[in-house]
Structure formats: C-alpha cells, structure tokens
Design an enzyme around this catalytic site. Structure first.
Site, PDB file in Angstrom:
ATOM      1  N   LEU A  40     -32.194 -41.306 -48.670  1.00 34.91           N
ATOM      2  CA  LEU A  40     -33.178 -40.942 -47.653  1.00 34.91           C
ATOM      3  C   LEU A  40     -32.550 -39.945 -46.679  1.00 34.91           C
ATOM      4  O   LEU A  40     -31.351 -39.997 -46.424  1.00 34.91           O
ATOM      5  CB  LEU A  40     -33.657 -42.196 -46.927  1.00 34.91           C
ATOM      6  CG  LEU A  40     -34.381 -43.209 -47.834  1.00 34.91           C
ATOM      7  CD1 LEU A  40     -34.612 -44.515 -47.092  1.00 34.91           C
ATOM      8  CD2 LEU A  40     -35.704 -42.636 -48.340  1.00 34.91           C
ATOM      9  N   CYS A  44     -30.095 -33.021 -45.616  1.00 43.09           N
ATOM     10  CA  CYS A  44     -29.558 -32.863 -44.264  1.00 43.09           C
ATOM     11  C   CYS A  44     -28.117 -33.351 -44.170  1.00 43.09           C
ATOM     12  O   CYS A  44     -27.224 -32.617 -43.788  1.00 43.09           O
ATOM     13  CB  CYS A  44     -30.439 -33.590 -43.258  1.00 43.09           C
ATOM     14  SG  CYS A  44     -29.667 -33.736 -41.658  1.00 43.09           S
ATOM     15  N   CYS A  49     -28.122 -29.690 -42.437  1.00 43.82           N
ATOM     16  CA  CYS A  49     -27.976 -29.726 -40.960  1.00 43.82           C
ATOM     17  C   CYS A  49     -26.794 -30.557 -40.452  1.00 43.82           C
ATOM     18  O   CYS A  49     -25.956 -30.046 -39.704  1.00 43.82           O
ATOM     19  CB  CYS A  49     -29.238 -30.220 -40.274  1.00 43.82           C
ATOM     20  SG  CYS A  49     -30.690 -30.163 -41.256  1.00 43.82           S
ATOM     21  N   HIS A 100     -25.896 -41.813 -45.083  1.00 44.31           N
ATOM     22  CA  HIS A 100     -26.700 -42.430 -46.142  1.00 44.31           C
ATOM     23  C   HIS A 100     -27.109 -43.837 -45.718  1.00 44.31           C
ATOM     24  O   HIS A 100     -28.283 -44.216 -45.768  1.00 44.31           O
ATOM     25  CB  HIS A 100     -25.892 -42.448 -47.441  1.00 44.31           C
ATOM     26  CG  HIS A 100     -26.636 -43.010 -48.603  1.00 44.31           C
ATOM     27  ND1 HIS A 100     -26.798 -44.365 -48.790  1.00 44.31           N
ATOM     28  CD2 HIS A 100     -27.293 -42.408 -49.620  1.00 44.31           C
ATOM     29  CE1 HIS A 100     -27.518 -44.568 -49.876  1.00 44.31           C
ATOM     30  NE2 HIS A 100     -27.833 -43.394 -50.396  1.00 44.31           N
ATOM     31  N   PHE A 470     -25.568 -26.953 -12.402  1.00 44.05           N
ATOM     32  CA  PHE A 470     -24.637 -25.859 -12.639  1.00 44.05           C
ATOM     33  C   PHE A 470     -23.253 -26.418 -12.994  1.00 44.05           C
ATOM     34  O   PHE A 470     -22.856 -27.424 -12.407  1.00 44.05           O
ATOM     35  CB  PHE A 470     -24.560 -25.036 -11.351  1.00 44.05           C
ATOM     36  CG  PHE A 470     -23.987 -23.677 -11.552  1.00 44.05           C
ATOM     37  CD1 PHE A 470     -24.702 -22.712 -12.221  1.00 44.05           C
ATOM     38  CD2 PHE A 470     -22.728 -23.366 -11.076  1.00 44.05           C
ATOM     39  CE1 PHE A 470     -24.184 -21.444 -12.402  1.00 44.05           C
ATOM     40  CE2 PHE A 470     -22.198 -22.100 -11.263  1.00 44.05           C
ATOM     41  CZ  PHE A 470     -22.928 -21.143 -11.921  1.00 44.05           C
TER      42      PHE A 470
HETATM   43  C1  COM Z   1     -31.618 -36.311 -40.968  1.00 39.96           C
HETATM   44  C2  COM Z   1     -32.603 -36.365 -42.033  1.00 39.96           C
HETATM   45  S1  COM Z   1     -30.009 -36.674 -41.547  1.00 39.96           S
HETATM   46  S2  COM Z   1     -34.087 -36.932 -41.482  1.00 39.96           S
HETATM   47  O1  COM Z   1     -34.932 -35.800 -41.079  1.00 39.96           O
HETATM   48  O2  COM Z   1     -33.855 -37.783 -40.307  1.00 39.96           O
HETATM   49  O3  COM Z   1     -34.720 -37.684 -42.530  1.00 39.96           O
END
Ligand code: COM
Length: 503
Positions: A40, A44, A49, A100, A470
C-alpha cells in the site's frame, strides 16, 4: 458469476489514489476493497516521493560537508567514503520496510480497509479476481499508476541503464552517469548523484525544466555549473553504446554526433500510464496511454472510474490523492468535481536546496498583464569569486537571500553565494499575487497554502498584514510589507540576471 464478496467499490491499485480514495469512501459510509499486489502507498516509499526526500536529505548533507570541511570552526571531514550506493542500501533496509508496515497498519488496522493481496484480474466492470477468489463491486476504480517511459533507442535494456525505479537498487556508485531527460526527475537525480562525486551529464531533447520561471532555471543552471554537472539541451539521443556493459551515450548536439562516455545511464524522459489492464472494458484511452476521465473521475463506461497517474499528467501525488477522494464522493452519490482554479504547486530537489513554485512564471504573467511588480531578493548583481567567511563591502546593494534555516545563512557565510532566490509576482492594478517562485532551504509547506491564497485572490495588503516568524523559509511576508504601503504599486526590482547560465 457469483462473487465470494460484495463491495460498494473496488479500488484496483493501492497507491496514493487508491488508498486515499478507499479511506474516503469508507469514511462516507461505503464498503471499499483495495486490490494490491505489492504494498500500500504505491511507488512513493519504494522509489518516489519518500525515497527522493530521503536521498535529497543525504545529498544535502554530502554537499554541506563538502562546503564546510575545514572552514571556520568545522573540522576537516573524511569525504572519501561518501557513497550513493550506501545511502540507498540504508533506505532498502530501513525505509522501505518501515513505510510498508506503516502504510499497512494505517490502512488495515486503523482505517479498517479490506485489502485483497495479490495480482488482480479485471473480469468485467463489476468483477475482479484475486488468487482464485472473485469480488464484486458496484463501482470499479482504476488506480494503476504509471511507469517510466522507455525511449525508443538501442541499448535501453542493458545492465546499468536505470530509471527512477532502479535508483534504490543500485549496488555501486557510477563514476560517470548520463541522464537522458532534463525534467523534474532528471535534474533532481543529477544534483543527487553529483553530491556523491559522480560525474553527471544531462541530455535533454527540448528545454530543461521548461515550465519553471527563467530565474529559477537560471539559478539551477548556475548551481549545476558550479558543481560540474554538464547540461545539453536540444539533444537527439541516438543510442546507448556497449561492449557488454554501458560505454557511452551517442547523441546529436547542434548537428554534431557526440559520444558521452559513461558507466551508467538514467532514463528520465517521462511517465507512461499503466492503462493496459482495462483495455478490454472499452474504456477510452488517450494518446499518452492515459485513461480519459471527466472532472468527476468517471470514464466513458458507467460505473468505471480512474484516478491518479493512470489518468495522465500532471503526475502529482496531491492530484492522485484528491482524485481518489472525488471518485469516492461520486460513488457515494455526491457530485464532486476537480477544481481547476486551484493552482498546483511544484517542487524540485536541488541538494542542498530546493526549488518551489506556484502560479504564473514571469513570462506567463507578462503575457497576461500590462505591468508587473516583482518582489524579490537578491535584487542586485551578485558578487563573484567570493571567499568564504568574508564580507564584501557594498553587499547591501545586492540583497541577502537568507532562506530561514541554518544552512541558508551558512551557505551565505561559508561561500559561493548559492543560498537562494525569492520572487513574488504581483499584478499592480488588482494588487493580487499571480505567482511565487523560490529556491532555498525548502518552502514546500508555505507553497501548499500559497496555492490556496492565490486562488482566493490574495493581495499584497493582506500579505503585509500577516504575522511572520522571522527568519522564515521564503520571506514573502516581510518583502511584501516593505512595499505594500505604496498607493500605486511600482516594481522595485528591475534586475535581470547578470549571467545567463542556461546558455
Ligand atoms: C505515501 C503514499 S508513502 S500514500 O499517498 O500515503 O498512499
């Protein structure tokens, strides 16, 4: 066909769009199933990301250690051991399994989402089969993501010819890396590998970072020049040459065929949506292999939706997650649509800094408005050949582009004047901002909100009324306040780049 289990919606793919869509649908009272073969959260945390964020952090550290080693109060650092292969090994060991498990825990335990693990097969628009079990859904949502586009040139199947997907797997640092493609992925990879002393060349067919503001592009090109990264635009790549292993990239540059010797190649010419699994359902596919959808994420087949990268560009996680949410709402009987008036912020890692943008570039704004006010630092000619830890008399004329956190000041004090750029573009008539551009320590957080403020027609007077903390990352509040008192706004910066690094 009789199904083993019935659902309101079957999400085919558990990446960003599938995970957020299914969670939203469940929160709205629906009963979703996610079909997922690997993990899942999609690519990413495997290779996109989260992985990029981690590698960018390590590359930033490597760059900073190089800059500070033996200067001022810093000891001399041992830099010979710096290695991209070691960086990614740690991610493989810690990052991938940790994300994961976190994704699974959040989705399954906390949110109570059902997942059918395994390679799914779409039987018809209401039926999916996974590991011999059939599942029926009132709606089917395709969330299959995208894959790197492989250019049609000889040699792409050689060992050491990589895409972003292979980056976490590399075992040995390349000495010379050629990156084919100067978009967001290619340019960020160039900066990351260069931080670990790989000699990097970027070959781009058209123009690198074409949609970015000229000053940000110029800044990045200047930074690359300083780091020794070579960039060629208008390049026609012919082949990847090998004698069993990668030897060189052969390309035509300005009518001349040139060989770029290398021991590894990174292909970064774009993404292709994974729409193949749905072809037999009669869903309309566009000319970029994308599933064609309307603003409500519906395909042309009733009851079949598509979300995320599989629907084509822009390939942003925010888009994927939001499309998941829109599809969920529509399946649950609402009428939700993509709002295309909300500008999409964009971001690129150039370790040790980052570039961020939202709204119009200066060129786009000049097409649209008679006049512009540009609020920026630095605002004068930037000094050359700066010696670290020295003050240059007269520097007050040149603006001090501090960007908030320690390293930005450090990068200013410790040398080479590469500590960033801040630029806000205002339409002086309406006093509204039309674009923001930034290079610095990182302004992603601010740009999430600036996107919304732009949409709302945020004015320089409203900005001047905010309470800044700041030093902050992007200085737009205080820079705006300095000039917001003007009844008729006039630009106070007519600077053009003193050197065009893009040439
Ligand atoms: C982020 C992937 S690691 S999701 O967009 O949260 O499923």
């Amino acid at each position: 066909m009789e199904a083993d289990e019935e659902y309101d919606a079957i999400w085919f793919g558990g990446g960003a769009s599938g995970r957020f869509g299914a969670a939203y649908l469940k929160a709205r009272g629906g009963n979703p199933l996610i079909v997922e073969k690997k993990g899942l959260g999609g690519e990413c945390h495997e290779c996109r990301c989260a992985f990029e964020n981690y590698v960018a952090d390590q590359a930033s550290m490597a760059e900073l250690l190089k800059s500070y080693s033996g200067l001022g109060w810093y000891s001399k650092f041992e830099l010979g051991e710096n290695s991209m292969a070691k960086v990614v090994e740690i991610y493989r060991k810690v990052g991938q399994p940790a994300f994961h498990d976190a994704m699974t825990h959040q989705s399954v335990e906390q949110l109570g989402l059902d997942v059918a693990w395994g390679e799914g097969k779409i039987i018809d628009k209401n039926t999916v089969e996974v590991n011999g079990k059939t599942y029926r859904g009132r709606a089917l949502i395709i969330a299959m993501g995208s894959r790197p586009t492989i250019p049609d040139i000889p040699g792409t199947d050689l060992k050491n010819v990589w895409t972003y997907k292979d980056h976490p797997e590399i075992q040995k640092d390349p000495e010379k890396l050629v990156i084919i493609g100067g978009g967001k992925i290619g340019m960020a990879k160039a900066a990351m590998f260069a931080a670990f002393n790989t000699e990097v060349t970027v070959l781009e067919k058209y123009k690198c970072l074409a949609k970015w503001d000229w000053e940000v592009r110029n800044w990045i090109f200047g930074d690359f020049k300083r780091k020794g990264i070579k960039v060629f635009e208008g390049v026609e790549v012919k082949e990847i040459k090998s004698d069993g292993k990668v030897e060189a990239v052969v390309a035509e540059v300005n009518g001349k065929v040139i060989e770029f010797p290398c021991d590894a190649v990174m292909l970064a010419v774009g993404l292709t949506p994974n729409s193949e699994a749905i072809a037999h359902l009669g869903v309309k596919i566009g000319n970029q292999n994308e599933i064609v959808i309307d603003k409500g994420c519906r395909t042309n087949v009733p009851g079949v939706y598509a979300v995320g990268d599989v629907t084509g560009p822009p390939y942003f996680m925010a888009v994927a997650r939001k499309q998941g949410m829109i599809a969920a709402r529509n399946i649950m009987g609402e009428n939700a649509e993509w709002d295309d008036t909300l500008p999409l912020p964009d971001h690129i890692y150039i370790p040790p800094l980052e570039a961020t943008m939202v709204g119009l570039t200066e060129a786009e704004a000049r097409e649209k408005y008679d006049d512009l006010m540009i609020i920026r630092v630095p605002w004068g000619e930037r000094p050359r050949n700066i010696k670290p830890l020295t003050y240059i008399p007269g520097f007050e004329n040149q603006g001090l582009p501090v960007c908030g956190r320690t390293h930005s000041l450090n990068l200013f004090f410790y040398g080479e004047n590469r500590n960033g750029l801040h630029k806000a573009i205002v339409d002086p008539k309406s006093r509204r901002y039309v674009g923001f551009h930034h290079v610095g320590d990182g302004a992603k957080t601010a740009f999430q909100y600036l996107s919304y403020l732009l949409q709302q027609g945020w004015t320089i007077d409203q900005m001047a009324d905010l309470h800044e903390i700041f030093l902050n990352a992007e200085h737009f509040v205080q820079l705006s306040r300095l000039v917001a008192g003007q009844k008729e706004l006039k630009g106070y910066s007519a600077q053009t780049a003193t050197e065009d690094y893009t040439k």
